[in-house]
Design a protein around this motif. Structure first.
Motif, short mmCIF file in Angstrom:
data_model
loop_
_atom_site.label_atom_id
_atom_site.label_comp_id
_atom_site.label_asym_id
_atom_site.label_seq_id
_atom_site.Cartn_x
_atom_site.Cartn_y
_atom_site.Cartn_z
N GLY A 76 0.88 -1.28 -0.10
CA GLY A 76 0.08 -0.15 -0.05
C GLY A 76 0.90 1.37 -0.15
N GLU A 77 2.10 0.99 0.55
CA GLU A 77 3.08 2.35 0.72
C GLU A 77 3.82 2.67 -0.77
OE1 GLU A 77 2.93 4.47 2.89
OE2 GLU A 77 4.66 5.69 2.29
N LEU A 78 3.76 1.74 -1.45
CA LEU A 78 4.46 1.82 -2.70
C LEU A 78 3.87 2.58 -3.73
CD1 LEU A 78 7.57 1.06 -3.69
CD2 LEU A 78 6.16 -1.08 -4.80
N LYS A 79 4.35 3.80 -4.03
CA LYS A 79 3.68 4.53 -4.70
C LYS A 79 4.45 4.90 -6.27
CE LYS A 79 0.74 6.20 -1.58
NZ LYS A 79 1.30 5.93 -0.41
N ASP A 80 5.64 4.48 -6.36
CA ASP A 80 6.56 5.07 -7.78
C ASP A 80 7.12 3.74 -8.02
OD1 ASP A 80 6.10 7.97 -7.83
OD2 ASP A 80 6.87 7.82 -5.92
#
Lengths: 225, 225
Positions: free
Chosen positions: A140-144
């Motif tokens: 969930g924290e991985l945006k890029d």
């Protein structure tokens, strides 16, 4: 801060994810260092003298000053050699990077140790559940592309334990915890990270690492019976 | 970085050493904040929303951005408000401060939890031994009035757990782990630290804290039977 006179030594072992983190950080910065090989269960007096509290690798020695604990060492490296920053400059982004990297060491690591260091089925089941919850948070924290954005940062480096060691651990144990179906973003990240030119250069050979983990796990399970 | 518009909120509980750390850091910096009181075992939805990973206090919310984990929060405070530095400026001294503050949370805390959360005599004995080894390391590390030198720093703030809570814990358990005979330098430090005007202002009332610890320990021991 770098000068020609300075001496950088890294006391490490090739199969240690904690040492690997420090090596990736040093290579990212382009810092030259001398690798002092330590042997598992037969550490040198020099190492013990440098790290009397934990008696373990990695220890970075910069101009005779020893620093222990992988995350403490990485912050030191980032503060000493300013090129190619590992932590973001914005304080709230720095806090987030520290939070998630601490999360990997506190929560995820604790859970995977439960899975891999026992034969007790209930304990393993609990560990699997906790590992999956932790991986879900990271997914969930991985945006890029990377946790650090387009470039590798602190959380990525801390996460080498997940990108490279977790597939090995699950292969030895015979589980499918970390798959592209369950954690598509995190799985892609692990491939990108392991294939990053600097990371690739540092990672130990897969088969050798697998055999070393298999052996040490068998020994510790036998000893705990 | 501070401006008139900014809003600082601290979600906490009065009897928590972790929250107390953050309050000391904020007061040292002279940062004004609003204290949002959370209740043990009945946390607000706002808090859980801010810290879904750990669901616990402290959480610092600065201009709507939440930060969790006491040591991560303290680094954030030190980086955001520059006056009265909490970490030294020299990278190797910063690394040492981070190392010892991590040591308190990893080693010392782990050991004292062993002592206080069980009635198993062997486990207690092991915990006592580990607690004393950890205190001995800290005794050896203390070179000045405070770990931070003449002023309070990161290790001192992290150590509020030892200066204020450890005497309470040992009184409730009926042990004499931390005395001026066994750890003269650390004991003097604990007195100086607890009597520092800012720390004194923040510390909760002793008797109330002792009763709260006694009650929560009895409940958790009864639940684990």
């Amino acid at each position: 801060m770098a000068s020609n006179k300075e001496e950088v030594k890294l006391f490490g072992m090739k199969a240690s994810p904690f040492v690997c983190r420090v090596e990736i950080a040093l290579k990212l910065k382009g810092v030259e260092y001398k690798y002092e090989v330590e042997k598992f269960q037969n550490l040198s007096d020099t190492l013990i003298n440098y790290n009397p509290v934990y008696k373990k690798v990695p220890v970075l020695v910069h101009n005779d000053k020893p620093i222990a604990e992988s995350l403490v060492i990485i912050e030191y490296i980032d503060e000493t050699w300013k090129q190619n920053p590992i932590l973001p400059s914005d304080p709230s982004k720095r806090a987030l990077a520290r939070f998630w990297s601490k999360f990997i060491d506190d929560k995820w690591l604790d859970a995977i140790i439960k899975v891999s260091s026992t034969l007790d089925e209930k304990e393993i089941e609990k560990g699997i559940e906790e590992t999956e919850v932790a991986l879900q948070f990271l997914e969930g924290e991985l945006k890029d592309k990377f946790f650090g954005g387009e470039e590798i940062g602190l959380v990525d480096i801390t996460g080498v334990f997940i990108s490279f060691w977790l597939p090995i651990v699950q292969e030895v144990i015979g589980l499918k915890l970390f798959t592209s179906e369950k954690f598509p973003k995190l799985y892609n990240w692990s491939q990108d990270f392991n294939n990053h030119p600097i990371v690739k250069e540092i990672l130990p050979p897969r088969l050798e690492t697998l055999l070393a983990f298999e052996r040490s796990r068998s020994e510790s399970l036998a000893a705990s019976k």
